[in-house]
Design a protein around this motif. Structure first.
Motif, short mmCIF file in Angstrom:
data_model
loop_
_atom_site.label_atom_id
_atom_site.label_comp_id
_atom_site.label_asym_id
_atom_site.label_seq_id
_atom_site.Cartn_x
_atom_site.Cartn_y
_atom_site.Cartn_z
N LYS A 72 0.86 -1.19 0.00
CA LYS A 72 0.00 0.00 0.00
C LYS A 72 0.90 1.24 0.00
CE LYS A 72 -3.78 -2.46 1.32
NZ LYS A 72 -4.98 -2.68 0.53
N ASP A 73 0.33 2.35 -0.44
CA ASP A 73 1.12 3.58 -0.55
C ASP A 73 1.66 4.04 0.80
OD1 ASP A 73 0.69 3.63 -3.21
OD2 ASP A 73 -0.91 5.14 -3.15
N ASP A 74 0.96 3.72 1.87
CA ASP A 74 1.40 4.25 3.17
C ASP A 74 2.64 3.54 3.71
OD1 ASP A 74 0.22 1.83 3.79
OD2 ASP A 74 -0.87 2.58 5.55
N TYR A 207 -7.03 -15.35 8.50
CA TYR A 207 -8.44 -15.69 8.27
C TYR A 207 -8.60 -17.09 7.68
CZ TYR A 207 -13.36 -15.14 7.32
OH TYR A 207 -14.72 -15.32 7.32
N TYR A 242 -1.54 7.06 13.59
CA TYR A 242 -1.36 6.68 12.20
C TYR A 242 -1.44 7.90 11.30
CZ TYR A 242 -2.40 4.90 7.56
OH TYR A 242 -2.38 4.66 6.21
N ALA A 244 -0.81 8.41 7.10
CA ALA A 244 -0.51 7.67 5.87
C ALA A 244 0.81 8.13 5.25
CB ALA A 244 -1.65 7.83 4.88
N ASP A 277 -8.27 -12.30 11.80
CA ASP A 277 -9.43 -11.82 11.04
C ASP A 277 -9.01 -11.20 9.72
OD1 ASP A 277 -12.15 -11.40 10.78
OD2 ASP A 277 -12.07 -9.41 11.66
N ASP A 278 -7.73 -11.29 9.38
CA ASP A 278 -7.22 -10.63 8.17
C ASP A 278 -6.75 -11.64 7.14
OD1 ASP A 278 -7.35 -7.78 8.74
OD2 ASP A 278 -5.91 -8.22 10.34
N ASP A 279 -6.72 -11.20 5.90
CA ASP A 279 -6.13 -11.98 4.82
C ASP A 279 -4.62 -11.73 4.80
OD1 ASP A 279 -8.55 -13.11 3.98
OD2 ASP A 279 -9.09 -11.23 3.01
N ARG A 288 0.49 -1.72 7.43
CA ARG A 288 0.09 -0.84 8.53
C ARG A 288 -1.43 -0.88 8.69
NH1 ARG A 288 2.20 4.94 7.49
NH2 ARG A 288 2.19 5.08 9.76
N ASN A 289 -1.87 -0.94 9.91
CA ASN A 289 -3.30 -0.87 10.17
C ASN A 289 -3.52 0.15 11.28
OD1 ASN A 289 -6.03 -1.32 10.11
ND2 ASN A 289 -5.92 -3.48 10.64
N TYR A 290 -4.75 0.62 11.43
CA TYR A 290 -4.99 1.69 12.39
C TYR A 290 -6.43 1.63 12.89
CZ TYR A 290 -6.96 3.58 8.11
OH TYR A 290 -7.70 3.73 6.97
#
Lengths: 352, 437
Positions: A72-74, A207, A242, A244, A277-279, A288-290
């Motif tokens: 991802k771009d971030d 998942y 977070y 981006a 719960d994620d792929d 990164r997740n937030y």
């Protein structure tokens, strides 16, 4: 924008302050490289312990290369970061540890056994503990040996404060940079075990293999530095807010030292590593997740709890202990301790 | 730029479903004749401005188009006064829907009457449960639509009041919602529909649980109390006349689901319970664990546990065993002739229950959850009667009981129905001795 770019110079200045004003409770900590050995921390007055592994200091490229699949771009631009040595929990914090704090189990046991509190106990007792959860926060997924979940980042930070007082060793959440450095463990691939999603089942609960629930910690293979479940199982809170485009704020030709995006709002805050719960793409080392307010949307109360993320069944945390204990000044400047933002006020003794 | 608008499967499903709910509402036509003022807003009055009350009001204002909160009442002046700003803070860009003024903010024991008489269309009843029957009866007599939190009473006298008032509500075509939000939770609806369609054959037994670490601690200490009545109301969870004990206050959710699956209410029960962990005097008089076996008229048993003790096996869930399989109702998982699991959207049920109620108010559709709310409350009360007394309790006997738990007089200097000894200890029910019917 309150993110902080801490330069080497600033840290050196702060280190000078540390030399003249050490924090009383942790002054005895030696902070020498030779101390960097694995150890087991007992939570006094209980039979619960957890393992800490040494993470050597060093430099790494934070983020993912533009060519990485699912990037991802971030996650860019990739930039050099210097990390000081610290210990990190071999496992995610489990309910065995977390519930001692949240349910006063140490105090209750002391009362049952009619024991006097130690000085460390007294310090720990003075740290605020959460209100009781309205419902069962394991959501039927298991308690003994399973990772603690559904806490706000604030609660995770308060737990660290309590754990520090209880053990006499300074614990906190990792920064996002420390987390990724420890996760990569010297690797530059998508995951700490390589680039192939097909190998993921050996190392992580996601998942596709988790049966839609978290699993006991430590059942999968560790990363090269011995950390289990660093990919998957539960995502792990970091200290950072977070942003981006945070990575674009650092030079590409010299390492950033202790980069940290200091939070000033309740959302969004960083949680890394992906979860049951994620792929797979969300479990990559650089992913990164937030947090968002949806992580608490089913909290039926107003004001909503500052302690529980009612809908964040995928989020837990791991503790770190820096080799060099921060000074009071550093803790304040960098907001390492739990400070509630103005938009997330505490309401003591919330009712159901 | 948002690099990943959907952060996990569950987040994605929730986000997408919220949009779907909004779209559904927009298609509902408005019936302006419903509203006294002639404009198209539903004017809401909140009675009981604690955390759940302000939460419910925020949800009622969040989706329903043109809903306004026009009045607030609470026994305590500071709670009543703080409510409007708390709700405004929670609903952000819809804050203009809160039009409460100092003139429509009421406190004291009769604040509910003033809210109901202030020109509202709908009242939200969210005080401690003991007051619910009185408030519901008054609201219905005044012709108001009602959303009331569960449970709807703490004793049989109160349950009968609610049932009688609900008959009047039906005659007046008033809409009545009850905060048993599982009835508005898509996963429950889908799962229970399959059970009704025979996915596990005949239901032979049910197991329902609310085991957790407990709720909030008392807010006022015995030493700091200014009056006995105020002390008990502020610490309401721990007094039977206010909460009905935790089997009534929380476990009603699971008992209600069991009865929903069965399609009827139990005819008798027996049980045991006590006070093992929460022994301090500050915890009033209620038990910290109950175990009850409910029996339906066809002999089916519903095994029920509720416990407020930390660090034990905790579960908040419902399960059923059938002639052809089993189901984890709360987990939306059926293991029968074929395995099935609900994997669709799961919008916030606390929001949906308000969406559904407001949609009915606007369309004029029949909408009344009052009887089920009263009977599920009675199921919990009957279980408490069994654990307090140690006796087998029959539904018909319990329904007829004339024992009222409520005070004779409501004021801060009046005596509450239960009093402490000189040290502040309240009498705790004793199986084999306590009279419940």
């Amino acid at each position: 924008m309150l993110s902080l770019r801490t330069s080497r110079f600033v840290l050196q200045v702060l280190a000078c302050v540390a030399a003249v004003a050490p924090m009383a409770a942790f002054a005895a900590e030696p902070g020498k490289a030779a101390d960097m050995q694995p150890y087991v921390e007992m939570i006094s007055g209980t039979d619960v312990k957890f393992e800490m592994l040494p993470i050597p200091g060093g430099e790494f490229l934070m983020g993912s290369p533009p060519a990485e699949a699912d990037r991802k771009d971030d996650e860019g631009p990739q930039h050099p970061v210097k990390v000081d040595p610290f210990w990190m929990g071999k496992h995610e914090v489990t309910w065995n540890e977390y519930d001692i704090w949240s349910f006063n189990l140490d105090i209750k046991r002391r009362e049952l056994e009619k024991k006097q509190p130690t000085d460390l106990d007294k310090g720990a007792d003075a740290v605020t503990r959460p209100t009781k959860p309205y419902t069962d926060m394991t959501f039927g997924m298991g308690q003994r040996g399973f990772p603690a979940i559904c806490m706000t980042q604030h609660a995770a930070k308060k737990y660290c404060e309590w754990l520090s007082a209880k053990t006499g060793h300074y614990y906190r959440l990792p920064t996002e940079a420390e987390w990724e450095y420890a996760c990569r463990a010297g690797t530059t691939t998508k995951y700490s075990f390589g680039d192939d999603d097909a190998d993921l089942d050996d190392y992580a609960w996601h998942y596709g293999n988790s049966n839609e629930k978290y699993q006991k910690v430590g059942l999968k293979k560790p990363n090269p530095w011995g950390l289990h479940d660093i990919h998957g199982n539960v995502a792990e809170w970091c200290l950072d807010k977070y942003e981006a485009d945070f990575y674009s704020k650092f030079p590409l030709d010299k390492p950033a030292v202790f980069p940290l995006c200091i939070p000033n709002t309740e959302y969004p805050r960083v949680a890394r590593g992906g979860s049951w719960d994620d792929d797979p793409p969300a479990l990559r080392s650089a992913a990164r997740n937030y947090s968002t307010d949806e992580w608490k949307q089913q909290d039926p109360q107003i004001p909503k709890s500052v302690w529980y993320m009612t809908d964040a069944l995928q989020v837990g945390f791991r503790v770190v202990r820096p080799l060099k204990t921060p000074t009071v000044e550093e803790r304040k400047t960098l907001q390492l301790d739990a400070i509630l933002p103005s938009d997330a006020r505490e309401k003591a003794n919330r009712d159901q | 730029m948002d690099p990943h608008p959907s952060t996990s499967r569950r987040d994605f499903l929730k986000t997408s479903s919220v949009a779907a709910v909004g779209a559904g509402l927009a298609q509902i036509s408005l019936q302006s004749s419903v509203y006294a003022s002639g404009d198209d807003s539903v004017k809401i009055g909140l009675i009981g401005a604690g955390g759940r009350g302000t939460g419910a009001a925020s949800q009622a204002l969040s989706v329903a188009p043109n809903a306004k909160l026009t009045a607030v009442g609470d026994i305590f002046e500071n709670a009543a006064q703080a409510a409007a700003s708390n709700i405004k803070g929670a609903i952000g860009d819809k804050a203009s829907r809160v039009t409460v003024t100092p003139e429509t903010t009421f406190s004291g024991f009769d604040a509910y009457k003033k809210v109901i008489e202030s020109g509202v269309d709908l009242v939200i009843l969210a005080t401690p449960p003991g007051f619910r029957p009185i408030h519901f009866e008054y609201a219905v007599n005044a012709g108001k639509h009602v959303f009331m939190e569960k449970p709807v009473a703490v004793d049989s006298v109160g349950v009968r009041m609610v049932l009688a008032a609900n008959e009047i509500a039906k005659q007046k075509k008033l809409k009545v919602g009850v905060g048993l939000q599982r009835h508005h939770q898509v996963g429950y609806l889908e799962t229970i529909q399959r059970l009704k369609d025979g996915a596990i054959g005949d239901i032979l037994a049910l197991r329902v649980y609310w085991n957790g670490g407990g709720v909030w601690d008392p807010r006022v200490s015995w030493e700091k109390k200014t009056s006995e009545m105020e002390y008990q109301i502020k610490n309401w969870y721990y007094y039977n006349w206010l909460s009905g004990d935790h089997i009534n206050e929380q476990h009603i959710h699971n008992l209600d689901v069991g009865c929903w699956v069965k399609g009827k209410y139990p005819v008798k029960c027996n049980g045991m319970g006590g006070r093992q962990f929460r022994t301090d005097k500050k915890y009033g008089e209620i038990f910290d664990h109950h175990y009850v076996e409910y029996e339906f008229d066809d002999g089916t048993i519903m095994y029920s546990q509720c416990r407020h003790i930390p660090n034990c096996w905790n579960s908040v869930s419902e399960h059923a065993h059938g002639s052809k399989g089993t189901v984890d109702i709360s987990g939306y998982k059926i293991d029968g002739a074929e395995k099935w699991r609900y994997r669709g959207p799961n919008p916030n049920p606390y929001q949906v229950e308000h969406d559904d109620l407001h949609a009915a108010i606007r369309s004029g559709a029949e909408y009344n959850e009052g009887d089920n709310g009263a009977y599920s409350t009675m199921t919990a009360i009957m279980g408490r009667d069994a654990t307090y007394s140690g006796q087998v309790i029959n539904w018909d006997d319990a329904m007829k009981s004339e024992i009222s738990l409520m005070p004779k007089v409501f004021s801060f200097d009046a005596d509450p129905p239960v009093k402490a000894d000189a040290e502040g200890r309240y009498p705790v029910p004793m199986p084999g001795q306590t009279k419940v019917l």
